[in-house]
Design an enzyme around this catalytic site. Sequence first.
Site, short mmCIF file in Angstrom:
data_model
loop_
_atom_site.label_atom_id
_atom_site.label_comp_id
_atom_site.label_asym_id
_atom_site.label_seq_id
_atom_site.Cartn_x
_atom_site.Cartn_y
_atom_site.Cartn_z
N ARG A 84 -4.93 -28.63 -72.03
CA ARG A 84 -3.50 -28.92 -72.33
C ARG A 84 -3.38 -29.40 -73.78
O ARG A 84 -2.46 -29.01 -74.49
CB ARG A 84 -2.96 -30.00 -71.40
CG ARG A 84 -3.12 -29.71 -69.92
CD ARG A 84 -1.96 -28.93 -69.34
NE ARG A 84 -2.07 -28.90 -67.88
CZ ARG A 84 -2.75 -27.98 -67.19
NH1 ARG A 84 -3.35 -26.98 -67.82
NH2 ARG A 84 -2.82 -28.04 -65.87
N GLU B 198 -3.89 -31.52 -50.11
CA GLU B 198 -3.37 -30.45 -50.98
C GLU B 198 -4.15 -29.17 -50.81
O GLU B 198 -5.17 -28.97 -51.47
CB GLU B 198 -3.40 -30.91 -52.45
CG GLU B 198 -2.86 -29.84 -53.40
CD GLU B 198 -2.86 -30.24 -54.87
OE1 GLU B 198 -3.29 -31.35 -55.19
OE2 GLU B 198 -2.43 -29.42 -55.69
N LYS C 151 0.75 -31.77 -49.65
CA LYS C 151 1.14 -31.24 -50.97
C LYS C 151 0.83 -29.75 -51.01
O LYS C 151 -0.28 -29.34 -51.36
CB LYS C 151 0.37 -31.98 -52.08
CG LYS C 151 0.62 -31.46 -53.49
CD LYS C 151 0.15 -32.44 -54.55
CE LYS C 151 0.23 -31.81 -55.91
NZ LYS C 151 0.09 -32.79 -57.01
N GLY D 129 2.23 -25.55 -59.58
CA GLY D 129 1.34 -24.38 -59.50
C GLY D 129 1.47 -23.32 -60.57
O GLY D 129 0.98 -22.21 -60.39
N GLY D 130 2.15 -23.62 -61.68
CA GLY D 130 2.33 -22.62 -62.72
C GLY D 130 3.76 -22.13 -62.82
O GLY D 130 4.08 -21.30 -63.69
#
Length: 335
Positions: A33, A177, A219, A262-263
């Site tokens: 990132r 998740e 999640k 998730g994008g």
Amino acid sequence: MDINKLASVAQAMVADGKGLLAADESTGTIGKRFDTINVVSSADTRRDYRELLFKANDIEKFISGVILYDETIRQSASDGTSLVDLMLNKNIIPGIKVDTGAKPLAGSQNETVTEGLDGLAARVEEYVGLGAQFAKWRAVIKIGEDMPSGYAIHTNAHALARYAKICQEGGLVPIVEPEVLMDGVHDVEVCQHVTEETLNAVFGEIYAQGVELEAMILKPNMIIPGSDCVDTIDTLAIADRTVATLKRCVPAAVPGIMFLSGGQSEADATLNLNTMNAQNSNLPWKLSYSYGRALQASALKAWKGVKDNVVSAQKALTLRAKLNSEACKGNYLGE
Ligand code: 13P
């Protein structure tokens, strides 16, 4: 283990209009990132960035808790206050990622199983001592040629339930998740089918291993076409399919479902959550958010590692959190 206490933490995580900030990127992921904004990733820059996020003005109105990474839960802000105390002072619940990542699954070409069970009870005890009240474990299910295999789904579901039970015994609310990845050319029906198979396997293991439903959070991914699928789909169809899937698979005793992004873009993740809440009343569980990228993308872009940009980055984060808070109530009116 006091299940009532854990259940009340779970309820607080999904308090009306509130969601979670997922800031638990591993050192490798946060490095990627930071590469996008040309910031060198070091313990100090990672601390500066996370401190900025947690100190954002009014964030506590929209965020009930933050998921931290092992490094972050041990760090202090520039004035010496521990980041955990900084959160607790704002009534934000600290949480911790406890898995050690998705690793190659023996006997499979391309699939993974999430690891981190060895020594987990001792790590949970330490994290409770550091102030954590909930935990996260992410399993990854891929869609592609001959994927997912039943083997990958079941090994991951088994590990998720093992993790959840260990956390509850140690005093942490487990966020379970199972992420069905968006990568691929598959259509929405395939995503729905795979997600249902995955959730059914997960809740089968949760039942078999005696995980307390009232003291956990799910999640999941939303039901959306693969990122390279040629079909277009509107938010109503995404919301209908996602809620239908959850109704089929998630017991009513689970207090909250907090989606990953998730994008999806920031705007899509907010819109889709809003549509689900606007179209449905009287669902047995709260539908909320636990976004990483869809809460942080604008803030990261605004920051660029520059001190003078801290306030504008904080404003970007608070705005995204506010819009997602509105989406939790079905009140989001657009960007
Ligand atoms: P994204 O919202 O970026 O998918 O991250 C959420 C998360 O915690 C993934 O484990």
